[in-house]
Every structure is written in C-alpha cells, then in structure tokens.
Design an enzyme around this catalytic site. Structure first.
Site, PDB file in Angstrom:
ATOM      1  N   LYS A   1      15.312  -6.040  38.307  1.00  0.00           N
ATOM      2  CA  LYS A   1      14.843  -7.410  38.509  1.00  0.00           C
ATOM      3  C   LYS A   1      15.663  -8.384  37.667  1.00  0.00           C
ATOM      4  O   LYS A   1      16.078  -9.449  38.146  1.00  0.00           O
ATOM      5  CB  LYS A   1      13.366  -7.520  38.111  1.00  0.00           C
ATOM      6  CG  LYS A   1      12.819  -8.952  38.189  1.00  0.00           C
ATOM      7  CD  LYS A   1      11.412  -9.046  37.673  1.00  0.00           C
ATOM      8  CE  LYS A   1      11.370  -9.329  36.195  1.00  0.00           C
ATOM      9  NZ  LYS A   1      11.034 -10.710  35.852  1.00  0.00           N
ATOM     10  N   ASN A   2      15.905  -8.015  36.400  1.00  0.00           N
ATOM     11  CA  ASN A   2      16.576  -8.940  35.490  1.00  0.00           C
ATOM     12  C   ASN A   2      18.057  -9.114  35.804  1.00  0.00           C
ATOM     13  O   ASN A   2      18.719  -9.987  35.241  1.00  0.00           O
ATOM     14  CB  ASN A   2      16.408  -8.471  34.044  1.00  0.00           C
ATOM     15  CG  ASN A   2      14.985  -8.664  33.545  1.00  0.00           C
ATOM     16  OD1 ASN A   2      14.196  -9.377  34.156  1.00  0.00           O
ATOM     17  ND2 ASN A   2      14.652  -8.018  32.450  1.00  0.00           N
TER      18      ASN A   2
ATOM     19  N   ASP B   1      11.303  -5.721  26.073  1.00  0.00           N
ATOM     20  CA  ASP B   1      10.606  -5.427  27.323  1.00  0.00           C
ATOM     21  C   ASP B   1      10.062  -4.000  27.368  1.00  0.00           C
ATOM     22  O   ASP B   1       9.399  -3.625  28.339  1.00  0.00           O
ATOM     23  CB  ASP B   1      11.536  -5.651  28.523  1.00  0.00           C
ATOM     24  CG  ASP B   1      11.636  -7.119  28.909  1.00  0.00           C
ATOM     25  OD1 ASP B   1      10.887  -7.936  28.334  1.00  0.00           O
ATOM     26  OD2 ASP B   1      12.450  -7.446  29.783  1.00  0.00           O
TER      27      ASP B   1
ATOM     28  N   ILE C   1      11.717 -10.635  18.961  1.00  0.00           N
ATOM     29  CA  ILE C   1      12.327 -11.449  20.009  1.00  0.00           C
ATOM     30  C   ILE C   1      11.396 -12.573  20.448  1.00  0.00           C
ATOM     31  O   ILE C   1      11.784 -13.748  20.487  1.00  0.00           O
ATOM     32  CB  ILE C   1      12.711 -10.585  21.228  1.00  0.00           C
ATOM     33  CG1 ILE C   1      13.542  -9.369  20.780  1.00  0.00           C
ATOM     34  CG2 ILE C   1      13.477 -11.415  22.242  1.00  0.00           C
ATOM     35  CD1 ILE C   1      14.849  -9.688  20.111  1.00  0.00           C
TER      36      ILE C   1
ATOM     37  N   VAL D   1      14.249 -23.829  26.335  1.00  0.00           N
ATOM     38  CA  VAL D   1      15.509 -23.875  27.089  1.00  0.00           C
ATOM     39  C   VAL D   1      16.564 -24.696  26.355  1.00  0.00           C
ATOM     40  O   VAL D   1      17.579 -25.056  26.932  1.00  0.00           O
ATOM     41  CB  VAL D   1      15.273 -24.469  28.502  1.00  0.00           C
ATOM     42  CG1 VAL D   1      14.358 -23.562  29.302  1.00  0.00           C
ATOM     43  CG2 VAL D   1      14.706 -25.885  28.428  1.00  0.00           C
ATOM     44  N   ASP D   2      16.336 -24.964  25.068  1.00  0.00           N
ATOM     45  CA  ASP D   2      17.274 -25.824  24.341  1.00  0.00           C
ATOM     46  C   ASP D   2      18.676 -25.223  24.270  1.00  0.00           C
ATOM     47  O   ASP D   2      19.676 -25.948  24.355  1.00  0.00           O
ATOM     48  CB  ASP D   2      16.746 -26.128  22.931  1.00  0.00           C
ATOM     49  CG  ASP D   2      16.417 -24.880  22.127  1.00  0.00           C
ATOM     50  OD1 ASP D   2      16.200 -23.812  22.735  1.00  0.00           O
ATOM     51  OD2 ASP D   2      16.368 -24.970  20.884  1.00  0.00           O
ATOM     52  N   LEU D   3      18.784 -23.895  24.141  1.00  0.00           N
ATOM     53  CA  LEU D   3      20.109 -23.279  24.052  1.00  0.00           C
ATOM     54  C   LEU D   3      20.824 -23.312  25.397  1.00  0.00           C
ATOM     55  O   LEU D   3      22.056 -23.404  25.454  1.00  0.00           O
ATOM     56  CB  LEU D   3      20.000 -21.844  23.534  1.00  0.00           C
ATOM     57  CG  LEU D   3      19.450 -21.698  22.111  1.00  0.00           C
ATOM     58  CD1 LEU D   3      19.435 -20.233  21.690  1.00  0.00           C
ATOM     59  CD2 LEU D   3      20.260 -22.527  21.119  1.00  0.00           C
TER      60      LEU D   3
ATOM     61  N   ARG E   1       9.614 -19.671  24.445  1.00  0.00           N
ATOM     62  CA  ARG E   1      10.861 -19.370  25.169  1.00  0.00           C
ATOM     63  C   ARG E   1      11.576 -20.657  25.589  1.00  0.00           C
ATOM     64  O   ARG E   1      11.753 -20.938  26.764  1.00  0.00           O
ATOM     65  CB  ARG E   1      10.569 -18.501  26.392  1.00  0.00           C
ATOM     66  CG  ARG E   1       9.845 -17.236  26.066  1.00  0.00           C
ATOM     67  CD  ARG E   1       9.433 -16.449  27.295  1.00  0.00           C
ATOM     68  NE  ARG E   1      10.501 -15.643  27.812  1.00  0.00           N
ATOM     69  CZ  ARG E   1      10.396 -14.884  28.901  1.00  0.00           C
ATOM     70  NH1 ARG E   1       9.282 -14.862  29.580  1.00  0.00           N
ATOM     71  NH2 ARG E   1      11.395 -14.170  29.317  1.00  0.00           N
TER      72      ARG E   1
ATOM     73  N   CYS F   1       5.970 -16.113  32.317  1.00  0.00           N
ATOM     74  CA  CYS F   1       5.063 -15.301  31.503  1.00  0.00           C
ATOM     75  C   CYS F   1       4.581 -16.070  30.277  1.00  0.00           C
ATOM     76  O   CYS F   1       5.318 -16.852  29.676  1.00  0.00           O
ATOM     77  CB  CYS F   1       5.768 -14.029  31.039  1.00  0.00           C
ATOM     78  SG  CYS F   1       5.823 -12.743  32.281  1.00  0.00           S
TER      79      CYS F   1
ATOM     80  N   ARG G   1       5.369  -8.537  40.060  1.00  0.00           N
ATOM     81  CA  ARG G   1       6.543  -9.347  39.743  1.00  0.00           C
ATOM     82  C   ARG G   1       7.725  -8.485  39.320  1.00  0.00           C
ATOM     83  O   ARG G   1       8.876  -8.893  39.483  1.00  0.00           O
ATOM     84  CB  ARG G   1       6.222 -10.342  38.618  1.00  0.00           C
ATOM     85  CG  ARG G   1       5.277 -11.469  39.012  1.00  0.00           C
ATOM     86  CD  ARG G   1       5.134 -12.493  37.885  1.00  0.00           C
ATOM     87  NE  ARG G   1       6.445 -12.900  37.436  1.00  0.00           N
ATOM     88  CZ  ARG G   1       6.826 -12.932  36.152  1.00  0.00           C
ATOM     89  NH1 ARG G   1       5.992 -12.554  35.197  1.00  0.00           N
ATOM     90  NH2 ARG G   1       8.042 -13.311  35.826  1.00  0.00           N
TER      91      ARG G   1
END
Length: 429
Positions: free
Chosen positions: A22-23, A316, A338, A133-135, A131, A126, A408
């Site tokens: 999936k990833n 994960d 993480i 999104v700045d990076l 998590r 999730c 998912r």
C-alpha cells in the site's frame, strides 16, 4: 458496519501470498500526474485507500482503469491499474476527498511540477498524532515554489516552473522525500536531497520514475540527487511486496505457533523485523518462494525494541509486536520514536487480558499466560491488526469492530488467515 469475529487457539499452517505494498502503491499512483502518457502498475492491492485515491485522481481528470487477475494468476493476485493523466482539468484537491487519506496530500508535488500551481486541502487520515506537512511544504519552497495556507488549503505556485535546489530535511520524512522526488523530477537543474528517507517504498517510486525517464541517483540512501528533465513518458512497473503485511503475518504465526510460507515476501525489505522475530523465538527461513516463519510451541522470549526509520524497526510494526509480547515469558519494552499518540491499541489489548503500562514514549508489556476473547474497537490501521493477532491466541471469541481501518491496508485479511486454519470471519451489518 462490518466486524471481524475470531475464535482463537488454532495454529496457522499453510501459505499466505503477500500483496503489493500500500505504501508504495499510493505514491506510484500519484506519480502518474507527472506525465501525459499512460502509467501501468501491476501487483496493486485491493484496498480502500487505493479506491479513494482513484476518486481523487478522477477529480483531476485522470482516467484510471483497474483490471483483476489474469489467467493463471493465484487467488490473491494483485490488480493491474492503467492510469492516464493526458489532460489535468483541475488543480484543486478538495477537503472532502483529501481529508479521508493523509497520503493524498502528496498530489501537490506533481500538480505543481507539471501545471505550475496546485491547491490542496490539508490532509486527514489516521488519528496517530499531528503528522504535520511543514517539511513537505519546505521541500517545495526549496525548489522555488511559493506556498500559502489559506482557509485550510495549501496553495502552491511556480508559474515559471520549479528549479533545482538543496533540500536538507531536519528529520527523516517519508512523505517529504516522496514529495521532493516527484517535484524535482520535472524541475530545471539538479536537486540534492539530504537526510532522505531510505524506506523501500521510496526506492520503488524512484525506480518507477527512472523507467519514465527521470534521472535519479541514490534512492534508498540518505543522499539523493535528481537531474530534472523536461517531460516524463510511459512505463510499466510492478509494485514492491508489502513488508508491513509480511511482518504482520509473521507476527501472527509466531503468536499462534504453526508454520507458514509468506509467498513472494522479500526479506531485505524487513530484516529488522525478522531479526526481532528470531530473538522472540520464531524460526525464519528464506527460500526462493519467500519467507517461511515457524514456531514449534516453545515460549516467546521478551524483547526491547525502539522504532526507527528504515532500516530500523518500523513504527508500522509496533502495535503488532506489542500484541505478540503480551504472551511472552517476561517483560518487554517497546519505545515509539516516530509518532506520538500511537499507543491507542493498549486499552483494547487490555480488554483481552494484556498487562501493559505506559511511561511516556515507552510501553512495558508484562507477558501473561492467557488472553481471553472480548469485543474490541479498532482505532487505526496498524492498531486494528494488532487486535487480530492477539485474538488469534485468545481463548474464546473476539469481535473486532470498525474494521474499515483494516480494509485500508490489508487485502482480504480474513480470507488469508482462514486459508491457514484461523477461525476468522467477516460479519456484515
């Protein structure tokens, strides 16, 4: 709403075919926006996230054709997906689509690189922490884009195209690395990415882009160099097997005892997980067919594990290992570095009789002799499958609610487990 009912106490024996990752599939599908030509992806898993991303791509005018298994394929063979973004009709990705899946935010990179603009809703997905999104935004700004946040949307502009630059991530970010690679593929000049994510899914994206004509060196290491090209062409690419699915079923075999061949698994994609399984007491054998995992019923040994970016132990797999350690002979310690808020499965495992205490980022798991079935609630994708692993070894019946989380990321989980002797069934309604 569907539920999964599990009656524990049976060893798993047989063969489980490993699906495409999936990833890896999601960024590969998103990369189709970089070219006017058709991208053909093989070994694509049947997952709710794949269907959702198809809807998002359709919103931009992309044609997505899915076909099932071919003659001679196994029962769980992946799909072939043909994606054609010949013309992009809309560069806005609305909240109602993006909010359902975090990875869909990554479409901002190919839209910006190819069209010079993109307006993408800030993401959902999730519930395992912020998590941010700045990076990802920083990476695009380093390539010459202007990015503004307006009413919950990231509005990115590069009217004269992106240009190569230096991107040095302050911490490892898989999403940021995906975005940087896709944006830089069509940028003018050379881009250097330092402290890049080394995950196999990042390398899989780069391998596909190279087939499309991109010039990328170093993917799979912390230092990636990309020489931008003016356009990308068609390609056919086979999605890498899912290392998280592999590790999850390996944990399930170790939990229940038995002997299972994980067909198509590639050990180099999850060596740290296999190493931990051997410490626990499972026997891991690599063959031409895949990875065989066995445990003869001897006791599980406790371990101390800290999650780390690849090639370390993956976040994960943290919930699955925690489920396994509930039956170990002694106390285990798992430290999560993480994501914050990724211990939500602890309370649900406790309903089955697990003894787990939390200390900041660490969980101490005191092994117990018996787990007992109970109704439990899935809270996110990986947490939900940890409940399945625990239920497979619990006495009596466990009902896992909210299994849409499982859908998912795990293809036909109940079918695969049932084929190896697990008493697992989906209950509709």
């Amino acid at each position: 709403m569907d539920r999964i009912r599990i009656t524990g106490g049976r060893p798993l024996e047989g063969t489980i075919p490993i699906s495409g990752a999936k990833n890896a599939t999601l960024p590969l599908m998103i990369a189709s926006l970089l070219t006017e030509d058709t991208l053909i992806l093989e070994n694509v898993p049947h997952l709710a996230d794949v269907v959702q991303l198809q809807r998002i791509l359709n919103n931009h005018g992309v044609d997505v054709m899915l076909s099932g298994k071919r003659a001679g394929d196994g029962e769980h063979a992946g799909q072939t997906v043909k994606i054609s973004a010949a013309s992009i009709v809309d560069t806005t990705a609305p909240y109602e689509l993006v909010s359902k899946m975090r990875a869909s935010f990554w479409i901002i990179a190919p839209l910006l690189a190819r069209m010079g603009e993109a307006k993408v809703s800030l993401p959902g997905g999730c519930a395992i922490g912020t998590r941010p999104v700045d990076l990802l935004i920083m990476a695009m700004e380093q390539l010459g884009a202007t990015v503004d946040i307006d009413s919950g949307y990231a509005v990115a502009r590069a009217p004269n195209g992106l240009r190569g630059g230096e991107i040095n991530f302050p911490k490892v970010t898989v999403g940021g690395t995906h975005v940087a690679i896709m944006a830089a593929a069509l940028a003018q000049g050379t881009t250097v990415i330092d402290n890049a994510a080394q995950e196999p899914e990042v390398k899989d994206l780069a391998d596909c882009l190279i087939k499309m004509g991109a010039k990328i060196a170093g993917a799979g290491t912390s230092h990636i160099e990309i020489e931008g090209v003016s356009r990308l062409g068609p390609a056919r690419h086979n999605v890498v097997p899912d290392r998280i699915e592999t590790g999850t079923y390996a944990m399930a075999v170790a939990m229940t005892g038995g002997d299972v061949m994980l067909q198509g698994a590639r050990p180099e994609l999850l060596q740290s997980t296999l190493d931990v399984l051997e410490q626990v007491g499972a026997k891991v054998t690599v063959t031409n067919e895949g990875v065989r995992v066995a445990r003869n019923g001897s006791g599980l040994q406790p371990v101390e594990v800290t999650t780390e970016p690849f090639p370390g132990f993956p976040t994960d797999m943290q919930a699955q290992l925690m489920a396994l350690m509930t039956k170990a002979k002694g106390t285990s310690r798992i430290t999560e570095t993480i994501f914050e808020n990724r211990f939500m499965h602890v309370q649900e495992l406790a309903r089955l009789g697990a003894k787990i205490s939390l200390d900041g980022q660490s969980a101490m798991i005191e092994g117990v002799d018996r787990l007992r079935g109970a109704p439990v609630m899935a809270t996110d994708l990986r947490a939900s499958v940890s409940l399945v692993i625990a239920a497979l070894a619990a006495e009596g019946e466990t009902v896992v609610n909210r299994v849409y989380h499982l859908d998912r990321g795990f293809e036909r989980l109940e079918e695969k487990l049932s084929a190896c002797g697990g008493l697992v069934e989906r209950v509709s309604g």
